[in-house]
Design an enzyme around this catalytic site. Structure first.
Site, mmCIF file in Angstrom:
data_model
loop_
_atom_site.group_PDB
_atom_site.id
_atom_site.type_symbol
_atom_site.label_atom_id
_atom_site.label_comp_id
_atom_site.label_asym_id
_atom_site.label_seq_id
_atom_site.Cartn_x
_atom_site.Cartn_y
_atom_site.Cartn_z
ATOM 1 N N HIS A 126 -12.456 13.540 11.900
ATOM 2 C CA HIS A 126 -11.282 14.376 11.242
ATOM 3 C C HIS A 126 -10.680 13.379 10.388
ATOM 4 C CE1 HIS A 126 -12.279 16.237 15.073
ATOM 5 N NE2 HIS A 126 -11.944 17.403 14.308
ATOM 6 N N ASP A 129 -20.151 20.590 10.810
ATOM 7 C CA ASP A 129 -18.881 20.538 11.267
ATOM 8 C C ASP A 129 -17.924 20.859 10.417
ATOM 9 O OD1 ASP A 129 -16.875 19.728 12.993
ATOM 10 O OD2 ASP A 129 -17.573 17.754 13.567
#
Length: 973
Positions: free
Chosen positions: A222, A296
């Protein structure tokens, strides 16, 4: 040589990965194909491109956000939404709105690894994967997957981005950790397969993530692009292992991670999520995956840092992905993709390939027949009793004992075992300590300084240390502070320590020096109320430990470590449905207890219900008195009155009979020689206990010791202060002359017998039991009972003269006495005769809370066995729980009351079996067990407050009416 090795490995890849069946095919293939082709034939280029995008939607944002989503649906024809934060109720409304706006049904997704609660408030939260990795029964994991699927289905979710199939071989992994099933590739794969079977069985697409494997990273994708410098051999044997196995099943989709893996993608800095080599060549071609492929989230730094919005989306599509998850700029992405098509960087056939897969997935999920989702009763449908039961089952199977020196677990011996609890960590622990205290006295010890704490702990044998960390999310820190490590080490040096970790098993990595000196270690994984309760029950042997560590702790505890512990058959605590009873029907008891208080039948009390050794209803109601100043607590003590007969007088009589000291046919003259020659001499024990011995019902001894008019105690018999001559405590500031005890025994011996034959309840023989017990065992009756029964049972509140151990405020008052003691009776026995026996009698005198009454009653129900100890032989219980005079229509057993043989008499519930037994008490108490149904019932109240003339409780048969409700709550009864 190196080239040959690479070629060899690639060939291995090709031969090991057979072509997977198409997981997106529905059961009605022809209809599915027709529906897909019909839509395909009517799609414009823009609509096709729109199907590739799954944008994030929120149900906790304002109207601007809603308008934005509607605009994206209308203008860009986005094919799907992934819902982020919000509530189920609002999400359903928005889903209905968005689906109505969309020409083609939207594919709705969520991240629900441990259920909807990962994203949505007011929804059910299941344990994290690391916890589930400790479970050995994978059918439970399948059931978990099914329940999560049902929740998703109920609120219109078609894809759940779960399970995580990463092999967590790196304890320092900042983003996976608790989200992984563990480090064993076989265990992870089996758990994932079970979850997928369960969820997809109810029509929700599963998603294995994060391909090719995020388990051995030390950075978070992230925030940056994690680097995995592994060989193809390593990747094939570890990271890719679950995928190879799962592709042989009907796994519907895969999510590709943002990782830098040079052995798979040699171009520096290219994330796996946009790598043609990783997605098309490896995942699709070599591994033969035919399901949906998601990126993702493309707004994560692991991808976003590589290229600009639009460029990254195009790269992801060109790499072979089907759905572009959370694009940062749909407008730019559409523009880039259209331009690339024009430049022939890909063909429309390639676009159609992904769009067809997306449409097939929508049909598979039932979207071809979409109808608005029901907006009513959502909460009731996604937070069910079944979910609660399953959660408890998962935790019971997961909690792991990794060390157990000398079998300290479970704690078996409670007598003379002084136990303390010390808290470490910074999170809630109330459920844990409250549950520990249900088994015996456990003192909570704390101090600001270690020296002070150690001083306070000096007198304790066993110290339970609970390490409690936040259960809010799997990413919360689990490490002990240096201070906590020091405290743990110093406490363990001088005490038997049981360490219970309500956090990640990786906590153990930081306390390796303390492991040697700690006697027992339990890993409870999470700090939920259920894990706290269940773990406490394991500590005391109400449940057995079954879990196995899903990860290794250096070379100290290998993966798979897990010691089983025995079930000692102590009471456990759960919800009614676990024993086939209805929570809803049991709630009717609440209405009855409200009537009790409102109708002034009693100011308050406690009700406990157990079945098969599991407490399923345990509530206090009302107040200690009608002034409503102090609410009744479950820990409050009540005067048991005649329930004392079966908990105080009878146990040692049964034990004496079992030891051969007395027989049922022994006469009272043989048992108590002072009765020789009296009219009680030839009465047998069996006759006396069955209440057929013609003994007088009771004798009001106290009346002869008070003025008949003023009711003031005679000064020659009483004193206000205790002395050697006046030491029998009647009540506060009132002491009886010691010699009067002999007068009581004399009066019983001389009391005339009834003339009528047959049944007549009498408590006088239970006064005599005190003398027999003390003469036989050469100790006070209260000491004997405590030694043989109450203390080893852990019944710490069950006993006589409670003011010697407990504060007055912890004891419900009985009566405002204006006829003998002239005071509020609170902690001094209400029964006048028992008071004149110094508060200790076989007839009355015991005080207790409902939980401790339940312990001895459960021991009876288990035929004399409880907590790993046999108190009485099963034959003894049967012998005393028998009607010896049933032919004479006498319902009583020996000491025990039993269901009435006369339908007009309400001794127990109309549903109670003939094998059931128990007793009632004058003060408003009652306890009963039924071996045929496994039912245990305790009702405690102080109906005699403020006056014993109030018998509304008895007149309305409240105690047996509640008992009726208990039986009626049995499911399928």
């Amino acid at each position: 040589m190196k080239k040959l090795l690479i070629i060899s490995i690639i060939l291995t890849f090709a031969t090991n990965y057979g072509q997977q069946i198409d997981p997106l095919l529905s059961t009605d293939i022809n209809k599915q194909e027709k529906w897909v082709e019909n839509i395909m034939n009517n799609l414009t280029l823009n609509e096709k491109i729109g199907q590739l995008f799954m944008i994030q939607a929120y149900s906790n944002k304002d109207k601007k956000h809603t308008a934005y989503i509607k605009r994206m649906i209308k203008k860009y024809h986005v094919g799907g939404l992934i819902f982020m934060q919000g509530t189920p109720e609002k999400e359903v409304k928005l889903t209905n709105l968005y689906q109505k706006k969309s020409k083609i049904p939207l594919l709705i997704a969520i991240d629900g690894e441990w259920g909807l609660n990962m994203r949505l408030k007011n929804s059910f939260r299941y344990p994290w994967n690391m916890t589930l990795g400790a479970i050995q029964d994978n059918e439970l994991i399948e059931e978990f997957g099914k329940q999560v699927g049902l929740h998703c289905k109920r609120i219109g979710i078609n894809v759940n981005f779960a399970p995580v199939v990463d092999i967590n071989t790196n304890p320092k992994n900042p983003i996976i950790g608790n989200r992984s099933f563990g480090e064993n590739k076989y265990n992870v794969t089996k758990k994932a397969a079970a979850f997928i079977r369960g969820m997809q069985s109810v029509g929700v697409l599963a998603n294995a993530k994060h391909f090719p494997g995020h388990g051995d990273t030390s950075t978070d994708s992230h925030k940056t692009l994690p680097y995995l410098d592994f060989t193809l051999e390593r990747l094939d044997s570890i990271e890719l292992f679950p995928y190879k196995q799962l592709f042989k099943t009907k796994l519907a989709s895969v999510m590709v991670a943002h990782l830098n893996v040079p052995s798979l993608e040699p171009t520096p800095g290219v994330p796996t999520s946009i790598s043609h080599k990783v997605i098309t060549e490896l995942l699709k071609e070599k591994m033969g995956f035919k399901g949906l492929i998601f990126t993702d989230a493309l707004n994560m730094k692991g991808a976003a840092n590589y290229a600009k919005p639009g460029d990254i989306d195009l790269a992801a599509f060109l790499a072979g992905n089907d759905i572009l998850l959370i694009p940062e700029d749909v407008k730019a992405a559409v523009k880039k993709i259209k331009a690339a098509l024009k430049k022939k960087l890909f063909t429309e056939k390639r676009l159609d390939e992904s769009v067809r897969k997306i449409l097939k997935a929508k049909y598979w999920a039932g979207l071809q027949n979409f109808s608005p989702i029901k907006e009513q009763n959502i909460n009731e449908d996604i937070i069910t009793v079944k979910d609660k039961l399953l959660y408890r089952s998962l935790m019971k199977e997961a909690i792991t004992v990794v060390k157990n020196n000398n079998g300290i677990l479970p704690i078996k011996k409670l007598s003379n075992n002084k136990i303390a609890y010390v808290k470490l960590g910074d999170s809630e622990n109330l459920t844990f300590t409250n549950t520990l205290k249900k088994y015996t006295q456990v003192d909570i010890i704390s101090d600001e300084n270690l020296e002070g704490l150690l001083q306070k702990l000096k007198s304790y044998n066993t110290v339970i240390i609970g390490y409690h960390k936040s259960n809010e999310s799997p990413w919360k820190s689990y490490k002990m502070t240096e201070k906590e490590i020091t405290w743990l080490e110093d406490i363990a040096k001088n005490h038997h320590v049981i360490l219970d970790i309500f956090a990640s098993p990786y906590t153990l990595l930081n306390i390796t020096s303390s492991i040697k000196t700690t006697d027992a270690i339990i890993v409870s994984y999470q700090n939920s109320k259920e894990s706290q309760e269940i773990s406490a029950e394991i500590i005391f042997g109400a449940l057995e430990a079954k879990g196995k560590l899903p990860v290794s702790i250096k070379n100290i505890f290998p993966e798979g470590t897990g010691l089983s512990t025995p079930n000692l058959m102590r009471l456990s605590y759960t919800i009614p449905e676990e024993v086939d009873m209805s929570s809803k029907l049991l709630q009717r008891i609440d209405s009855v207890t409200t009537i009790v208080v409102d109708s002034l039948m009693a100011p308050g009390g406690q009700v406990l219900v157990a079945r098969y050794g599991k407490v399923i209803y345990h509530k206090s109601f009302g107040y200690q008195t009608y002034d409503k100043k102090q609410k009744v607590k479950l820990t409050d003590l009540y005067d048991l009155a005649s329930v004392t007969k079966i908990l105080g007088g009878l146990p040692m009589i049964m034990k004496s009979e079992e030891k051969g000291l007395i027989k049922l046919n022994s006469t009272l003259g043989e048992i108590l020689p002072y009765l020789k020659g009296s009219n009680k001499d030839t009465i047998t024990l069996k006759e006396a206990l069955s209440h057929v011995a013609k003994i007088k019902a009771w004798i009001p001894y106290y009346l002869e010791t008070v003025d008949s008019i003023t009711k003031i105690p005679f000064p020659n018999l009483y004193r206000k202060q205790k002395s050697n001559e006046f030491s029998i405590k009647i009540a506060r500031n009132l002491y009886l002359k010691n010699s009067y005890t002999d007068s009581i025994y004399k009066k019983i011996a001389e009391a005339p017998q009834r003339k009528l034959e047959g049944y007549k309840y009498s408590g006088l023989v239970f006064y005599l039991f005190k003398k027999y017990i003390e003469d036989t065992y050469h100790a006070k009756m209260n000491v004997v009972n405590n030694k043989y029964f109450y203390s080893p049972l852990g019944a710490t509140t069950l006993g006589y003269n409670p003011l010697e151990k407990f504060k007055k405020v912890e004891i419900a008052p009985t009566e405002v006495d204006d006829y003998y003691r002239h005071q509020v009776l609170q902690g001094d026995v209400h029964d006048m005769g028992a008071a004149m026996m110094n508060g200790v009698s076989g007839n009355a005198g015991l005080f207790s809370n409902s939980n401790d009454v339940a312990k001895i009653m459960q021991m009876y129900l288990q035929k004399g066995y409880y907590g790993g100890k046999r108190y009485l032989d099963s034959k003894t219980i049967d012998k005393f729980n028998h009607r010896y005079y049933a032919n004479d229509s006498i319902r009583r057993g020996l000491g025990f009351d039993k269901p009435s043989l006369n339908p007009e008499v309400k001794a127990s519930s109309k549903y109670a079996s003939s094998n059931s037994f128990g007793h009632s008490g004058f003060t408003g108490t009652y306890t009963w067990v039924d071996p045929d149904n496994g039912i245990l019932y305790v009702f405690l109240s102080n109906r005699v407050y403020p006056t014993m003339s109030n018998n509304k409780l008895g007149e309305q048969d409240i105690r047996t009416k509640i008992q009726d409700l208990i039986y009626e709550a049995i499911l399928n009864n």
